[in-house]
Design a protein around this motif. Sequence first.
Motif, PDB file in Angstrom:
ATOM      1  N   GLU A  54       0.833  -1.201   0.000  1.00 23.11           N
ATOM      2  CA  GLU A  54       0.000   0.000   0.000  1.00 23.11           C
ATOM      3  C   GLU A  54       0.872   1.257   0.000  1.00 23.11           C
ATOM      4  O   GLU A  54       0.559   2.244  -0.672  1.00 23.11           O
ATOM      5  CB  GLU A  54      -0.934   0.000   1.218  1.00 23.11           C
TER       6      GLU A  54
ATOM      7  N   TYR B 178       2.169   1.556  -3.576  1.00 23.76           N
ATOM      8  CA  TYR B 178       1.125   2.071  -4.468  1.00 23.76           C
ATOM      9  C   TYR B 178       1.034   3.589  -4.345  1.00 23.76           C
ATOM     10  O   TYR B 178       0.942   4.313  -5.354  1.00 23.76           O
ATOM     11  CB  TYR B 178      -0.238   1.478  -4.112  1.00 23.76           C
TER      12      TYR B 178
ATOM     13  N   ASP C 273       1.626   6.367  -7.228  1.00 21.93           N
ATOM     14  CA  ASP C 273       0.538   7.279  -7.586  1.00 21.93           C
ATOM     15  C   ASP C 273       0.950   8.737  -7.456  1.00 21.93           C
ATOM     16  O   ASP C 273       0.537   9.596  -8.249  1.00 21.93           O
ATOM     17  CB  ASP C 273      -0.686   7.013  -6.707  1.00 21.93           C
TER      18      ASP C 273
ATOM     19  N   THR D  68       2.125  -0.480 -11.351  1.00 21.84           N
ATOM     20  CA  THR D  68       1.775  -1.105 -10.069  1.00 21.84           C
ATOM     21  C   THR D  68       1.786  -2.625 -10.151  1.00 21.84           C
ATOM     22  O   THR D  68       1.821  -3.304  -9.112  1.00 21.84           O
ATOM     23  CB  THR D  68       0.398  -0.631  -9.597  1.00 21.84           C
TER      24      THR D  68
END
Length: 520
Positions: free
Chosen positions: A29, A32, A36, A299
Amino acid sequence: MTDLAELVARSLEAATREEFDSRVREQTEFLYGQLDEGALDNEGFAIGLEMEVYAVAGQRDDSERTVRPTEASRLHQIPGSIFEDTDAVSKELGLHNAEINTDPNTFDAAGLDAQATAIEMETRKARAAAGEENCALVLDAMWTIPPESGTVEYLSATTDLDGVRLATNMRTDPRYVAIDTDLLERADGSIELSVPGVERSFPSILLESLATSIQPHLQIPQTEDFPEYYNAAIRTMGPLVALASNSPFLPADLYSEVSDPERLLEDSHHELRIAVFEQSVNVTPNPKVRVPSDLDAVTDVVDDVREDDVVAPFLSEWLDAGSGSEYTDNYWEFEHKRGTYWRWVRCVIGGDPVEGAGDERSVRIEYRPLPTQPTVTDVVGLQALTAGLIRGLVAADHPITDLPWDATESAFYAAARDGPDAELAWVTADGERTADRDEIFSEVFEYAKYGLDVQGIDDGASYLDPIRARWRAETTPSSWKKTRVREHIQDGLGFSAAIERMQREYIRQSRETDSFAEWL
C-alpha cells in the motif's frame, strides 16, 4: 538475534509467515501511494552493472607482480580478505563466488565511460586482493574444472549446526541458509538436475553456484513509462542470450560413460546456466525462475512480488534492519521477498542516488538472463547493447511489444538451448513477424545504436563492435567452447579431459586478450 540456527528455525514457523505476509501487504500500500504520487519519478535514465565471477587456484608471477592460473589450477574458495579490501566486491552463494558491482551513473557518454572504467578498475582491484591468497578470479559463466574433492562431493558436502543442515561450501549467511533449508524441504530433501549427459541429485541449492551472470540495470525516469520499457526488455532476451551464450558444459567430472561424444556435443545447451538456475530453485508451486509476465501498469510490479510464493521470510527486527534511515526501510519485508522473485527480468524499487538522474527513490529494470563474459570489454559491450537496445526500441516507438508473449518465451529458451543458431522471434520496425536471424540482429544493433545516440553517446559503436563481431562470425563463447572440445576429442581425448583442456585455454585467453572478438 544473531544465532543462525535460531534464525532459520524462526523463518520456517507458520507465525513468521503470517506476520511477514501481513507486513508485505501493508508495504505494498505504501508503494502504491509512492507510485501514484510520482515519488519514484526522476530526472533521467541511469545505468549500473553487477558481474559475478568464480575463483581458481593461482600461482604468483613475480616478474609481473600478479597471480595467474596454472595448468593445474582448479576451483578455489575466495578468501574473506577480498571482501574487506574493496567495497565493490560482495559475497555470493558459493564460497568460490563473488560479485563485482559498479555504482550507478547517468545513462550518457560520461556515464557509460565511467561504467567501463569502474568495472575494469574494480576487477583489477578484486584480482589483486585475491592474488594475495594465491587465488585467481575468472570471468566465465560456469566453472567446469572441479576442485580436488570432485564436483559431486563439493556440492553435496554438508555439516550440522544445532539441527540445521548446512551446505559446507555455501556461505553461512542466514538468508542463504534459510532459503536452502526452505527449498530443500519443499523438494523432499533432494534437488534434481537433468540436462543432456547428466542426471544427478544434490542435497542443497548450492548447485546454483555453478553459474555466474552479469546483470545490467536501467533506471526509467518516468514510472508511467516503465511497463513499455519492461515489456520491450522481455522481448530482447532471446536475441541477446543468443549473442552472449557462454555455458555449454557442466564440470567435467559430472560426465561419465559418454558413449557418443559428438551427439552429446550437439545436444548440450549453449546456456546450461539457464537450466541450472531454474532446476536448482524451482520447487515451489509456482516456478520462481521464469520469463516474467507483461505489465499493464507499473503497479503490476508490486502485485507480482506480493503474489509470488514466499520462501524463507525474515522480519526486519531479527537483523537489526529497518531502522528507517534508508528509503527501502519503508518496505523492508517487501524488499526481502523481492530478493527471491527470481524472474529473468525484474523491477527494483529504490537504489543509490545518481547525480543528474535522481535520488534513491527510483524504479529500474534488472536484466538477469546474461552470462558472465570472457573479458571486461565484452561485459561492457553487452551492458551497452542491453541498455541501448531497450532505450532505442521505446524511443523509436518500435512495435516489438506486438510480438506475442509465448513466442518471446519460446525464443528465449531456444537461445538458451541453441545459442547463435537458435530459432528466434521478432517483429520488425515495419510490423512484420520474422525469424530471420540476420534481419533480427540487424535491427538489434541498429536500435541499440539508436538508443545510445538518443542518450548522447556518439561513440556507441565502439562499445557495440566487439559483440557485433560475434554476429558476423556466427560464433559466441559457447560455440567456441564446443568447437575446442570437439577438436580435442578428435585428437584422442575423452569427453571430460577435452572439457578441462578447453577450459584452461579459455581462462588463459580471457586474461590475455582485450575481447572475445580477438579469438574469432
